[in-house]
Design a protein around this motif. Structure first.
Motif, PDB file in Angstrom:
ATOM      1  N   LEU A  69       0.858  -1.186   0.000  1.00  0.00           N
ATOM      2  CA  LEU A  69       0.000   0.000   0.000  1.00  0.00           C
ATOM      3  C   LEU A  69       0.890   1.230   0.000  1.00  0.00           C
ATOM      4  O   LEU A  69       1.705   1.423   0.912  1.00  0.00           O
ATOM      5  CB  LEU A  69      -0.921  -0.006   1.220  1.00  0.00           C
ATOM      6  N   GLY A  70       0.751   2.049  -1.039  1.00  0.00           N
ATOM      7  CA  GLY A  70       1.613   3.220  -1.157  1.00  0.00           C
ATOM      8  C   GLY A  70       0.866   4.431  -1.679  1.00  0.00           C
ATOM      9  O   GLY A  70      -0.369   4.458  -1.690  1.00  0.00           O
ATOM     10  N   ALA A  71       1.631   5.425  -2.117  1.00  0.00           N
ATOM     11  CA  ALA A  71       1.035   6.662  -2.619  1.00  0.00           C
ATOM     12  C   ALA A  71       1.918   7.238  -3.723  1.00  0.00           C
ATOM     13  O   ALA A  71       3.146   7.099  -3.686  1.00  0.00           O
ATOM     14  CB  ALA A  71       0.886   7.680  -1.487  1.00  0.00           C
ATOM     15  N   LYS A  72       1.275   7.873  -4.696  1.00  0.00           N
ATOM     16  CA  LYS A  72       2.028   8.555  -5.753  1.00  0.00           C
ATOM     17  C   LYS A  72       2.827   9.697  -5.136  1.00  0.00           C
ATOM     18  O   LYS A  72       2.318  10.451  -4.296  1.00  0.00           O
ATOM     19  CB  LYS A  72       1.074   9.095  -6.820  1.00  0.00           C
ATOM     20  N   VAL A  73       4.074   9.810  -5.563  1.00  0.00           N
ATOM     21  CA  VAL A  73       4.964  10.815  -4.987  1.00  0.00           C
ATOM     22  C   VAL A  73       4.466  12.228  -5.282  1.00  0.00           C
ATOM     23  O   VAL A  73       4.538  13.121  -4.422  1.00  0.00           O
ATOM     24  CB  VAL A  73       6.405  10.616  -5.510  1.00  0.00           C
ATOM     25  N   ASP A  74       3.904  12.456  -6.465  1.00  0.00           N
ATOM     26  CA  ASP A  74       3.531  13.831  -6.834  1.00  0.00           C
ATOM     27  C   ASP A  74       2.194  14.272  -6.258  1.00  0.00           C
ATOM     28  O   ASP A  74       2.016  15.437  -5.897  1.00  0.00           O
ATOM     29  CB  ASP A  74       3.533  13.993  -8.364  1.00  0.00           C
ATOM     30  N   LYS A 100      -5.463   3.274 -13.701  1.00  0.00           N
ATOM     31  CA  LYS A 100      -5.478   4.480 -14.543  1.00  0.00           C
ATOM     32  C   LYS A 100      -4.583   5.592 -13.984  1.00  0.00           C
ATOM     33  O   LYS A 100      -4.190   6.503 -14.708  1.00  0.00           O
ATOM     34  CB  LYS A 100      -6.907   4.989 -14.707  1.00  0.00           C
ATOM     35  N   ARG A 101      -4.248   5.506 -12.699  1.00  0.00           N
ATOM     36  CA  ARG A 101      -3.394   6.536 -12.086  1.00  0.00           C
ATOM     37  C   ARG A 101      -1.906   6.261 -12.288  1.00  0.00           C
ATOM     38  O   ARG A 101      -1.067   7.102 -11.951  1.00  0.00           O
ATOM     39  CB  ARG A 101      -3.680   6.627 -10.582  1.00  0.00           C
ATOM     40  N   VAL A 102      -1.584   5.073 -12.782  1.00  0.00           N
ATOM     41  CA  VAL A 102      -0.174   4.694 -12.896  1.00  0.00           C
ATOM     42  C   VAL A 102       0.211   4.559 -14.362  1.00  0.00           C
ATOM     43  O   VAL A 102      -0.174   3.620 -15.047  1.00  0.00           O
ATOM     44  CB  VAL A 102       0.101   3.373 -12.140  1.00  0.00           C
ATOM     45  N   LYS A 103       0.956   5.544 -14.835  1.00  0.00           N
ATOM     46  CA  LYS A 103       1.442   5.559 -16.217  1.00  0.00           C
ATOM     47  C   LYS A 103       2.963   5.440 -16.201  1.00  0.00           C
ATOM     48  O   LYS A 103       3.593   5.518 -15.150  1.00  0.00           O
ATOM     49  CB  LYS A 103       0.995   6.841 -16.914  1.00  0.00           C
ATOM     50  N   ILE A 104       3.552   5.250 -17.371  1.00  0.00           N
ATOM     51  CA  ILE A 104       5.012   5.169 -17.441  1.00  0.00           C
ATOM     52  C   ILE A 104       5.623   6.443 -16.870  1.00  0.00           C
ATOM     53  O   ILE A 104       5.229   7.549 -17.237  1.00  0.00           O
ATOM     54  CB  ILE A 104       5.471   4.928 -18.894  1.00  0.00           C
ATOM     55  N   GLY A 105       6.542   6.288 -15.950  1.00  0.00           N
ATOM     56  CA  GLY A 105       7.165   7.418 -15.280  1.00  0.00           C
ATOM     57  C   GLY A 105       6.603   7.715 -13.909  1.00  0.00           C
ATOM     58  O   GLY A 105       7.236   8.440 -13.117  1.00  0.00           O
ATOM     59  N   THR A 106       5.414   7.173 -13.598  1.00  0.00           N
ATOM     60  CA  THR A 106       4.820   7.382 -12.278  1.00  0.00           C
ATOM     61  C   THR A 106       5.713   6.775 -11.198  1.00  0.00           C
ATOM     62  O   THR A 106       6.202   5.658 -11.330  1.00  0.00           O
ATOM     63  CB  THR A 106       3.421   6.729 -12.203  1.00  0.00           C
ATOM     64  N   VAL A 107       5.928   7.521 -10.115  1.00  0.00           N
ATOM     65  CA  VAL A 107       6.725   7.036  -8.985  1.00  0.00           C
ATOM     66  C   VAL A 107       5.810   6.845  -7.780  1.00  0.00           C
ATOM     67  O   VAL A 107       5.017   7.725  -7.441  1.00  0.00           O
ATOM     68  CB  VAL A 107       7.863   8.024  -8.629  1.00  0.00           C
ATOM     69  N   ILE A 108       5.911   5.681  -7.145  1.00  0.00           N
ATOM     70  CA  ILE A 108       5.083   5.338  -5.983  1.00  0.00           C
ATOM     71  C   ILE A 108       5.998   5.127  -4.788  1.00  0.00           C
ATOM     72  O   ILE A 108       7.064   4.511  -4.895  1.00  0.00           O
ATOM     73  CB  ILE A 108       4.266   4.049  -6.246  1.00  0.00           C
ATOM     74  N   SER A 109       5.584   5.662  -3.635  1.00  0.00           N
ATOM     75  CA  SER A 109       6.367   5.535  -2.409  1.00  0.00           C
ATOM     76  C   SER A 109       5.637   4.628  -1.416  1.00  0.00           C
ATOM     77  O   SER A 109       4.419   4.707  -1.262  1.00  0.00           O
ATOM     78  CB  SER A 109       6.587   6.912  -1.777  1.00  0.00           C
ATOM     79  N   PHE A 110       6.402   3.773  -0.729  1.00  0.00           N
ATOM     80  CA  PHE A 110       5.852   2.876   0.289  1.00  0.00           C
ATOM     81  C   PHE A 110       6.654   3.052   1.575  1.00  0.00           C
ATOM     82  O   PHE A 110       7.882   3.202   1.545  1.00  0.00           O
ATOM     83  CB  PHE A 110       5.962   1.410  -0.163  1.00  0.00           C
ATOM     84  N   GLY A 111       5.949   3.046   2.705  1.00  0.00           N
ATOM     85  CA  GLY A 111       6.637   3.145   3.998  1.00  0.00           C
ATOM     86  C   GLY A 111       7.449   4.407   4.145  1.00  0.00           C
ATOM     87  O   GLY A 111       8.606   4.355   4.581  1.00  0.00           O
ATOM     88  N   ASN A 112       6.845   5.529   3.777  1.00  0.00           N
ATOM     89  CA  ASN A 112       7.525   6.830   3.892  1.00  0.00           C
ATOM     90  C   ASN A 112       8.872   6.842   3.176  1.00  0.00           C
ATOM     91  O   ASN A 112       9.862   7.402   3.672  1.00  0.00           O
ATOM     92  CB  ASN A 112       7.705   7.221   5.365  1.00  0.00           C
TER      93      ASN A 112
END
Length: 342
Positions: A69-74, A100-112
């Protein structure tokens, strides 16, 4: 052959949400594949149906805590990731929600920020290729941040994560448990050995195929997703010895079944060691080369798993057995009861 030929009515309340306290206390339906006759048992009594010289083949894959479970960095939008298959290095094939929220280049962060992932590819079935960045050892980070990837039909929280692992799980790499093996305890396996039953292991890492419904009307149009398997020299030699001595080969689960059928299909019915990827799809009309019987759970309507079971025991026998299971209030799916096809 039409997919709806494998449909049946299943009341939702029969879908097991939690495992029983004692693994061996689940119910066991014993189905004779020749006659279609049915017996009702308790799982621990499986020992009464296995003879000296029979061989049980179990899948020793270990489920990864593959749900992140994470969140988009931007934007900080919440993203759920399910790891399916390691491709190379730190690149993984995954399922993401919402995709649909995750495209090429999307960065996702997990655990801060302990773990980050960049989307580097989009697959035709909607999956995403993610490349991970982290400090230390990936699997240790995953153990800290990941959750057990329970199937979507299980709504309850699992208090003990180990209950979604078999007691013999060893080779990590699965996105789902080989659930037919969940009924065994170490004590029951030892008792079977003492009775002369041979126990051996293969590895098949359960992947995307477990999560893909059959979305076509005709079975012949369905494509299976490939999964990695490994069979050791020791296991291959043992299985050939069992075959020569007249013992039965009984697989525990559809994963073990597909693995053995894959290697014997490639070797004219002989068991040979090897590893690779299999996308074998077994449905009625298939001629089994490797196995004599199978232990399995009760599966989803119109799934590839009930098709495989029907190939072994006959579609009419299986649907009759499933209707009997509904009538007798058996528990279905991953944490449910078991069926021995002999």
């Amino acid at each position: 052959m039409k997919v709806n030929m494998f449909d049946f009515e299943l009341p939702e309340e029969l879908i097991a949400q939690v495992p029983l306290e004692n693994r061996t206390e689940s119910r066991l339906m014993v189905l004779d594949k020749q006659t279609g006759s049915i017996r009702h048992e308790i799982f621990k009594n499986i020992k009464n149906y296995l003879q000296k010289g029979d061989c049980l083949v179990l899948n020793d894959t270990k489920v990864l805590p593959a749900r992140l479970l994470g969140a988009k960095v931007d934007t900080n939008a919440k993203i759920e990731v399910l790891l399916l298959k390691q491709l190379e290095g730190d690149k993984w094939e995954t399922l993401v929600k919402p995709a649909k929220r995750v495209k090429i280049g999307t960065v996702i962060s997990f655990g801060n920020g302990k773990l980050t992932a960049t989307c580097v590819g989009v697959e035709k079935h909607g999956g995403r290729i993610l490349e991970f960045r982290y400090g230390g050892i990936f699997y240790e980070v995953l153990e800290e941040l990941g959750k057990m990837p329970l199937p979507p039909y299980i709504k309850e929280q699992l208090e003990d994560q180990a209950r979604y692992q078999t007691v013999f799980a060893k080779e990590r790499g699965s996105a789902a448990a080989p659930t037919a093996g969940l009924h065994f305890t170490k004590e029951l396996l030892e008792e079977l050995k003492e009775n002369g039953v041979i126990i051996t292991f293969i590895t098949l890492h359960v992947g995307l195929g477990t999560f893909r419904p059959v979305s076509v009307g005709d079975i012949n149009e369905h494509e299976m997703h490939s999964e990695f398997y490994r069979v050791s020299e020791e296991t291959a030699e043992l299985l050939n010895d069992v075959r020569r001595s007249g013992g039965r080969i009984i697989t525990v689960g559809t994963t073990s079944t597909r693995t053995l059928e894959t290697i014997t299909a490639e070797n004219n019915g002989e068991f040979k060691a090897g590893n690779g990827w299999t996308d074998i799809f077994i449905y009625p009309g298939y001629s089994f080369k490797a196995i004599d019987g199978m232990l399995t759970n009760f599966h989803l309507p119109m799934s590839t798993l009930i098709m495989l079971v029907s190939a072994l025991a006959g579609r009419e026998n299986v649907l009759q057995a499933y209707n009997e299971a509904v009538k007798e209030r058996y528990r279905f799916f991953s944490f449910g009861d078991a069926m021995l096809i002999k």
